[in-house]
Scaffold this motif. Structure first.
Motif, PDB file in Angstrom:
ATOM      1  N   LEU A 104       0.829  -1.205   0.000  1.00 35.79           N
ATOM      2  CA  LEU A 104       0.000   0.000   0.000  1.00 35.79           C
ATOM      3  C   LEU A 104       0.869   1.262   0.000  1.00 35.79           C
ATOM      4  O   LEU A 104       0.593   2.229  -0.721  1.00 35.79           O
ATOM      5  N   VAL A 108       0.938   4.227  -2.763  1.00 36.92           N
ATOM      6  CA  VAL A 108       0.745   5.644  -2.434  1.00 36.92           C
ATOM      7  C   VAL A 108       1.892   6.484  -2.994  1.00 36.92           C
ATOM      8  O   VAL A 108       1.674   7.552  -3.592  1.00 36.92           O
ATOM      9  N   ARG A 111       1.563   6.698  -6.841  1.00 38.69           N
ATOM     10  CA  ARG A 111       0.470   7.590  -7.237  1.00 38.69           C
ATOM     11  C   ARG A 111       0.867   9.053  -7.047  1.00 38.69           C
ATOM     12  O   ARG A 111       0.553   9.914  -7.877  1.00 38.69           O
ATOM     13  N   LEU A 157     -16.329   5.629  -2.294  1.00 42.10           N
ATOM     14  CA  LEU A 157     -15.070   6.063  -1.690  1.00 42.10           C
ATOM     15  C   LEU A 157     -15.073   5.791  -0.192  1.00 42.10           C
ATOM     16  O   LEU A 157     -14.077   5.326   0.377  1.00 42.10           O
ATOM     17  N   THR A 161     -12.516   3.268   1.771  1.00 37.73           N
ATOM     18  CA  THR A 161     -11.699   3.886   2.810  1.00 37.73           C
ATOM     19  C   THR A 161     -11.929   3.215   4.158  1.00 37.73           C
ATOM     20  O   THR A 161     -10.982   2.947   4.900  1.00 37.73           O
ATOM     21  N   GLY A 172      -6.960   6.890   6.195  1.00 37.49           N
ATOM     22  CA  GLY A 172      -7.561   6.923   4.866  1.00 37.49           C
ATOM     23  C   GLY A 172      -7.349   8.201   4.094  1.00 37.49           C
ATOM     24  O   GLY A 172      -7.819   8.328   2.968  1.00 37.49           O
ATOM     25  N   LEU A 175      -6.082   8.024   0.563  1.00 35.72           N
ATOM     26  CA  LEU A 175      -7.055   7.661  -0.469  1.00 35.72           C
ATOM     27  C   LEU A 175      -7.967   8.835  -0.803  1.00 35.72           C
ATOM     28  O   LEU A 175      -8.272   9.089  -1.967  1.00 35.72           O
ATOM     29  N   ALA A 179      -8.426  11.006  -4.466  1.00 37.55           N
ATOM     30  CA  ALA A 179      -9.744  10.712  -5.039  1.00 37.55           C
ATOM     31  C   ALA A 179     -10.560  11.985  -5.199  1.00 37.55           C
ATOM     32  O   ALA A 179     -11.187  12.215  -6.247  1.00 37.55           O
TER      33      ALA A 179
END
Length: 270
Positions: A104, A108, A111, A157, A161, A172, A175, A179
């Protein structure tokens, strides 16, 4: 206790600088720095993240930046799906949880670096000039146009989350921020403030569930939690003077380093 305080300040500082994304560092700080297990670290991290995020959210509410209806919808769905994540966390081994967390963190980081590279100036100022978003602001009222598409997007979402929050003990924000940036035309300051409100609600709901299940927090955990609030206050003040590119690249690099440390720790526990 001193180490717990230093780590707490650092996590809160990164949260304040990155808009809640630093909350993902809470579990690694507790596991790698203080030697807690994943299941022991999760409630401490959630409470620290929730308390620090609440400080930022209150500041956002005072300045009218929080999209509170959207935040409440995301938090409601998150609360419904968080127990699923908690259940799964107790079915998986420590090694698997560390591996998932490491993956994860790499995601992150990727991204964040990709967004910096490819989005050379999209909607930081509330103008959806680069295409229609799922949730658009009504420019007369300044509020979301609550279409079925918008409601479904924010609900989905929230569900994702909440499940990830329960599974890995993270707030969260990592995310929610990207988003919101991709799916809405809200200004970046509003995205950060709304994310902090969602993170605070989800984290505190998760902590209540953990306490109900009989989880307790040691004094070293409370030191970490208190220090994270101090770090958040400092981060909020510094965020306006540090370039966004520097923050994104620095945070992404830190995520990769921590992911490597988590994988190493998982290898030692095998």
């Amino acid at each position: 206790m001193l180490l717990a305080s230093v780590l707490g300040v650092l996590m809160g500082l990164v949260m304040g600088l990155t808009g809640a994304g630093g909350g993902i560092l809470g579990v690694p700080a507790l596991v790698l720095g203080l030697g807690l297990s994943m299941t022991q670290a999760a409630p401490v991290s959630l409470l620290a993240v929730g308390a620090a995020a609440a400080v930022g959210a209150i500041d956002g509410l005072r300045h009218g930046l929080v999209r509170y209806r959207a935040a409440l919808l995301i938090a409601l769905l998150g609360a419904m799906f968080s127990p699923l994540g908690v259940f799964l966390a107790h079915q998986l081994s420590e090694k698997v949880l560390m591996g998932l967390f490491s993956a994860l963190m790499v995601l992150v980081a990727w991204r964040m670096l990709q967004r910096e590279k490819r989005e050379a100036g999209p909607s930081d100022h509330g103008a959806a000039s680069w295409g229609q978003k799922n949730c658009m602001l009504d420019h007369q009222t300044g509020r979301f146009a609550w279409t079925a598409k918008c409601s479904a997007t924010l609900a989905a979402l929230g569900a994702v989350t909440g499940a990830v929050s329960g599974l890995l003990g993270v707030g969260g924000g990592f995310l929610i921020v990207p988003a919101f940036k991709q799916l809405t035309d809200v200004q970046m300051r509003g995205i950060v403030a709304t994310s902090l409100m969602v993170v605070s609600l989800l984290s505190l709901i998760g902590v209540v569930g953990a306490f109900h299940a009989g989880v307790s927090i040691e004094p070293v955990g409370w030191a970490f939690i208190s220090a994270s609030i101090v770090g958040m206050l400092a981060g909020r003040r510094l965020s306006s003077v540090i370039p966004a590119r520097t923050l994104q690249v620095g945070f992404a690099s830190l995520c990769v380093l921590v992911a490597i440390g988590m994988l190493f720790k998982a290898g030692l526990t095998s």
